[in-house]
Design a protein around this motif. Structure first.
Motif, PDB file in Angstrom:
ATOM      1  N   GLU A 144      -4.374  -3.135  -6.850  1.00 47.07           N
ATOM      2  CA  GLU A 144      -2.823  -2.982  -7.578  1.00 47.07           C
ATOM      3  C   GLU A 144      -1.878  -3.834  -6.645  1.00 47.07           C
ATOM      4  OE1 GLU A 144      -1.084  -3.193  -9.640  1.00 47.07           O
ATOM      5  OE2 GLU A 144      -2.171  -2.534 -11.721  1.00 47.07           O
TER       6      GLU A 144
ATOM      7  N   CYS B 275       1.018  -1.071  -0.157  1.00 46.41           N
ATOM      8  CA  CYS B 275       0.130   0.357  -0.282  1.00 46.41           C
ATOM      9  C   CYS B 275       0.646   1.457  -0.099  1.00 46.41           C
ATOM     10  CB  CYS B 275      -0.689  -0.175   1.085  1.00 46.41           C
ATOM     11  SG  CYS B 275      -2.640  -1.359   0.960  1.00 46.41           S
TER      12      CYS B 275
ATOM     13  N   HIS C 277       2.441   1.927  -3.350  1.00 48.18           N
ATOM     14  CA  HIS C 277       0.822   2.336  -4.327  1.00 48.18           C
ATOM     15  C   HIS C 277       0.495   3.720  -3.782  1.00 48.18           C
ATOM     16  CE1 HIS C 277       1.516  -1.498  -5.768  1.00 48.18           C
ATOM     17  NE2 HIS C 277       1.406  -0.978  -7.000  1.00 48.18           N
ATOM     18  N   GLN C 278       1.257   3.852  -2.420  1.00 45.87           N
ATOM     19  CA  GLN C 278       0.674   5.414  -2.340  1.00 45.87           C
ATOM     20  C   GLN C 278      -1.026   5.623  -2.001  1.00 45.87           C
ATOM     21  OE1 GLN C 278       1.584   8.422  -5.034  1.00 45.87           O
ATOM     22  NE2 GLN C 278       3.815   8.332  -4.493  1.00 45.87           N
TER      23      GLN C 278
ATOM     24  N   HIS D 267      -7.815   1.580  -9.224  1.00 47.55           N
ATOM     25  CA  HIS D 267      -7.032   1.106  -9.816  1.00 47.55           C
ATOM     26  C   HIS D 267      -6.196   1.068  -8.683  1.00 47.55           C
ATOM     27  CE1 HIS D 267      -3.835   0.800 -13.454  1.00 47.55           C
ATOM     28  NE2 HIS D 267      -4.132  -0.596 -12.459  1.00 47.55           N
ATOM     29  N   ARG D 268      -5.259   1.805  -8.247  1.00 48.23           N
ATOM     30  CA  ARG D 268      -3.718   1.675  -7.189  1.00 48.23           C
ATOM     31  C   ARG D 268      -4.749   0.578  -6.011  1.00 48.23           C
ATOM     32  NH1 ARG D 268      -1.930   7.394  -5.618  1.00 48.23           N
ATOM     33  NH2 ARG D 268      -4.298   7.946  -5.660  1.00 48.23           N
ATOM     34  N   SER D 269      -5.505   0.865  -5.309  1.00 50.17           N
ATOM     35  CA  SER D 269      -5.935  -0.116  -4.407  1.00 50.17           C
ATOM     36  C   SER D 269      -5.810  -1.752  -5.124  1.00 50.17           C
ATOM     37  CB  SER D 269      -7.716  -0.264  -3.594  1.00 50.17           C
ATOM     38  OG  SER D 269      -7.594   0.968  -3.343  1.00 50.17           O
TER      39      SER D 269
END
Length: 461
Positions: free
Chosen positions: A111, A70, A73-74, A107-109
């Protein structure tokens, strides 16, 4: 960590092409899934293949790795996910459930979840109403596909997964060795979604498919049935709440029953099959020499007239074990129509007639059937106007019947107000319950299980 076996590196996809390896997947879907450098990828894959139960990662290690992912991926670690990892039990690398229902996964969550999906296998991953958008959905589904992360996936209530998301889901359906159940409910299956799902089902290993409220009426159902006619893996198909009609849709389903002898459960509740549709289904059922055991037709606008078609089919049915006709206007005349065909049938174990407009007259007809039947295990007549007279007939029949283990009745009297009638009803219900228990305890008698749509209260008490 123990992973699901049977997925070979030389496995081929449905088109006969060689299945891409991990680095090839990266080049194909590089915007979705992040993989380590090539020199690490080969050794890492070999290590996972040979890893045994004793070397499984712990949930604490996965939780720490997820927090690090996390950060990379910020995104903020999801509290709900951390709680599940903290409180879960890992057996041989497998965890019961990853519940992401209602979590907004951008999307980032998605990833950031890769390390979790890579490290653990889940019996069930719930993505219902996760507000997945196209990039996030395709990324997450690619991961689940590659790592064989789950046996049961629910992706219902996600209407914005886009073309890439549907393509990734189709690839998962076609390629996964572990995935046995998929729920895609409350999502429109029109046009590309229906086409991609249908193509994937041609070579799918899925055993259970739920497509409730998926707008399947018309062309989508036509394409779905086209694939399932030759599918030999699917065992359960659930199509409730799809506005399926009594003409084209019913004809397609009748064709499905003619050509597919491996499907065991077909749920069509809350549609509009009506009497004409029931005729098509009965014509298809006559072709079933093995296969369909459960047919659920609750709330389908079927009337007394439809029982004429069922009466013709019942004596020749060899495999149908569960039939639910609840919430249809069958009436006493309808029960009278199928009374003798029910006696002639030798396969039916459970019959659902809840809220089917039956009174004491219909109950007497059912009692005559019970007195003759040697195999019926469960009968549901709740939410009907069955008074003391009908209960007396059923009680007398059960003194003869030796198979019925569960008779579902309304526990509370609806119209009998006189104390004598209320006491008589209570006594009859108690005797019925005891007779059912006696039948259930007979040696070699299988339990009266609850099928979807026939489930309800236990035996009257």
């Amino acid at each position: 960590m123990t992973r699901c076996s049977g997925k070979e590196t030389d496995e081929q996809d449905g088109d006969g092409a060689e299945k891409p390896n991990k680095s090839q997947k990266k080049s194909k879907c590089e915007k979705h899934v992040t993989f380590p450098p090539d020199e690490q990828i080969v050794s890492g894959f070999a290590e996972d293949t040979d890893r045994n139960v004793d070397s499984c990662v712990t949930l604490t290690e996965v939780m720490v790795a997820y927090q690090w992912s996390c950060t990379r991926h910020q995104v903020e670690p999801r509290t709900h996910i951390l709680q599940q990892l903290q409180q879960g039990i890992c057996v041989g690398g497998s965890v019961k459930c990853l519940d992401l229902k209602g979590e907004r996964l951008d999307h980032r969550s998605c990833e950031a979840l890769e390390i979790v999906l890579k490290s653990l296998h889940f019996d069930f991953i719930n993505l219902q109403a996760a507000q997945l958008e196209e990039n996030g959905a395709s990324s997450l589904l690619d991961m689940i596909s590659y790592y064989e992360s789950t046996t049961h996936l629910d992706i219902s209530d996600n209407s914005s997964i886009g073309t890439s998301g549907w393509r990734a889901l189709a690839h998962l359906i076609k390629q996964s060795v572990c995935l046995s159940r998929l729920d895609v409910c409350n999502v429109s299956m029109v046009d590309y979604p229906a086409q991609s799902l249908t193509k994937a089902l041609l070579t799918s290993r899925l055993a259970v498919l739920y497509l409730h409220n998926a707008q399947l009426s018309g062309t989508p159902l036509y394409t779905l049935v086209g694939a399932l006619k030759s599918n030999r893996a699917l065992r359960e198909l659930h199509l409730a709440d799809n506005l399926l009609n009594s003409y084209q849709d019913a004809m397609q389903l009748g064709d499905l029953l003619r050509y597919n002898n491996t499907l065991q459960t077909l749920e069509l509740s809350n549609n509009a099959m009506a009497d004409a549709g029931l005729e098509e289904l009965c014509d298809g059922l006559r072709w079933q020499t093995e296969g369909l055991k459960v047919l659920l037709l609750r709330n389908n606008q079927i009337t007394t007239d439809g029982m004429i078609h069922l009466a013709k089919a019942l004596p020749v049915l060899k495999v149908l074990e569960v039939l639910d006709l609840g919430e249809n206007v069958l009436g006493n005349d309808g029960i009278q129509t199928i009374r003798e065909p029910l006696m002639a049938n030798r396969s039916l174990l459970q019959l659902g007639l809840a809220n089917s407009h039956i009174t004491c007259e219909g109950a007497v007809a059912l009692a005559e059937f019970l007195a003759e039947s040697r195999q019926i295990r469960r009968l549901d007549i709740r939410q009907n106007e069955v008074k003391v007279g009908g209960l007396m007939a059923l009680c007398l029949a059960l003194r003869i019947n030796q198979s019925l283990a569960s008779l579902d009745l309304d526990h509370t009297p609806q119209h009998e107000q006189e104390e004598f009638l209320v006491e008589t009803r209570t006594r009859l219900q108690s005797e019925i319950a005891q007779l059912c228990l006696t039948n259930a305890s007979r040696p070699g008698t299988p339990p009266a299980t609850e099928a979807d749509g026939c489930a309800g209260s236990t035996t009257a008490a």
